[in-house]
Design a protein around this motif. Structure first.
Motif, PDB file in Angstrom:
ATOM      1  N   ARG A  13       0.856  -1.188   0.000  1.00 48.04           N
ATOM      2  CA  ARG A  13       0.000   0.000   0.000  1.00 48.04           C
ATOM      3  C   ARG A  13       0.888   1.232   0.000  1.00 48.04           C
ATOM      4  O   ARG A  13       2.033   1.198   0.459  1.00 48.04           O
ATOM      5  CB  ARG A  13      -0.961   0.021   1.187  1.00 48.04           C
ATOM      6  CG  ARG A  13      -0.317   0.403   2.515  1.00 48.04           C
ATOM      7  CD  ARG A  13      -1.356   0.614   3.600  1.00 48.04           C
ATOM      8  NE  ARG A  13      -0.715   1.098   4.836  1.00 48.04           N
ATOM      9  CZ  ARG A  13      -1.377   1.407   5.929  1.00 48.04           C
ATOM     10  NH1 ARG A  13      -2.679   1.271   5.980  1.00 48.04           N
ATOM     11  NH2 ARG A  13      -0.737   1.860   6.998  1.00 48.04           N
ATOM     12  N   THR A  87      -9.711  -5.461  -3.009  1.00 49.47           N
ATOM     13  CA  THR A  87     -10.642  -4.338  -3.019  1.00 49.47           C
ATOM     14  C   THR A  87     -11.116  -4.010  -1.601  1.00 49.47           C
ATOM     15  O   THR A  87     -11.819  -3.022  -1.402  1.00 49.47           O
ATOM     16  CB  THR A  87     -11.859  -4.650  -3.906  1.00 49.47           C
ATOM     17  OG1 THR A  87     -12.469  -5.862  -3.441  1.00 49.47           O
ATOM     18  CG2 THR A  87     -11.456  -4.797  -5.363  1.00 49.47           C
ATOM     19  N   GLU A  88     -10.708  -4.837  -0.635  1.00 52.85           N
ATOM     20  CA  GLU A  88     -11.092  -4.585   0.754  1.00 52.85           C
ATOM     21  C   GLU A  88     -10.367  -3.357   1.290  1.00 52.85           C
ATOM     22  O   GLU A  88      -9.229  -3.082   0.909  1.00 52.85           O
ATOM     23  CB  GLU A  88     -10.750  -5.796   1.632  1.00 52.85           C
ATOM     24  CG  GLU A  88     -11.577  -7.019   1.313  1.00 52.85           C
ATOM     25  CD  GLU A  88     -11.207  -8.206   2.172  1.00 52.85           C
ATOM     26  OE1 GLU A  88     -10.967  -8.019   3.391  1.00 52.85           O
ATOM     27  OE2 GLU A  88     -11.166  -9.317   1.631  1.00 52.85           O
ATOM     28  N   ASP A  89     -11.022  -2.649   2.168  1.00 48.31           N
ATOM     29  CA  ASP A  89     -10.414  -1.506   2.846  1.00 48.31           C
ATOM     30  C   ASP A  89      -9.675  -2.042   4.072  1.00 48.31           C
ATOM     31  O   ASP A  89     -10.281  -2.283   5.118  1.00 48.31           O
ATOM     32  CB  ASP A  89     -11.494  -0.504   3.247  1.00 48.31           C
ATOM     33  CG  ASP A  89     -10.922   0.763   3.829  1.00 48.31           C
ATOM     34  OD1 ASP A  89      -9.733   1.062   3.588  1.00 48.31           O
ATOM     35  OD2 ASP A  89     -11.667   1.477   4.549  1.00 48.31           O
ATOM     36  N   LYS A  91      -7.333  -2.255   7.298  1.00 47.37           N
ATOM     37  CA  LYS A  91      -7.015  -1.379   8.422  1.00 47.37           C
ATOM     38  C   LYS A  91      -5.502  -1.242   8.568  1.00 47.37           C
ATOM     39  O   LYS A  91      -4.730  -1.968   7.951  1.00 47.37           O
ATOM     40  CB  LYS A  91      -7.613  -1.962   9.703  1.00 47.37           C
ATOM     41  CG  LYS A  91      -9.122  -2.051   9.677  1.00 47.37           C
ATOM     42  CD  LYS A  91      -9.630  -2.697  10.947  1.00 47.37           C
ATOM     43  CE  LYS A  91     -11.147  -2.825  10.889  1.00 47.37           C
ATOM     44  NZ  LYS A  91     -11.665  -3.521  12.064  1.00 47.37           N
TER      45      LYS A  91
END
Length: 136
Positions: A13, A87-89, A91
């Protein structure tokens, strides 16, 4: 001697203009990157997605690219490294209960790719991180 086929699904990320890699703290064996064994007749890509789900709980991942083949110094194994996307957000950190070794909790977090691993990292994963940095 038989060489064991392993997969390493990695997720990056961008955070505060830094590239970070998803890692976890194993309750017994230090900081690691998700990896697992390829099952009989399983495609490498399918194994990577399965292992990512089993060890992290990330359920909507796909393969972006094949980063390469890593040979850890301590083991007779082929580690196939895949860059994955979800595609998950995700944490900044989370705990995932994994069925490994009768049930363990893995504490996930993001490690800045530019930072050196600490002494808490397992040695073979320090080598893996260097491999990933050299290929990314």
């Amino acid at each position: 001697m038989t060489v064991v086929e392993k997969v390493v699904p990695i997720i990056f990320r961008n955070f505060n203009q830094n590239i970070e890699i998803l890692v976890f703290r194993h309750p017994i064996a230090g900081i690691q990157i998700v990896k697992g064994t390829v099952e009989a007749n399983e495609k490498l890509e399918d194994a990577a997605i399965r292992e990512l789900y089993e060890e992290s709980g990330i359920s909507s991942a796909s393969i972006d690219s094949y980063l390469g083949l890593h040979h850890p110094s301590e083991l007779k194994a082929n580690w196939h490294v895949f860059v994955c996307h979800t595609t998950e957000d995700l944490k900044d950190s989370w705990v995932h209960s994994c069925n490994d070794d009768g049930g363990l909790e893995f504490n996930f977090f993001w490690h800045p790719l530019a930072e050196e691993p600490t002494d808490e990292w397992h040695q073979i994963f320090k080598e893996l991180l260097e491999f990933i940095k050299s290929r990314y």
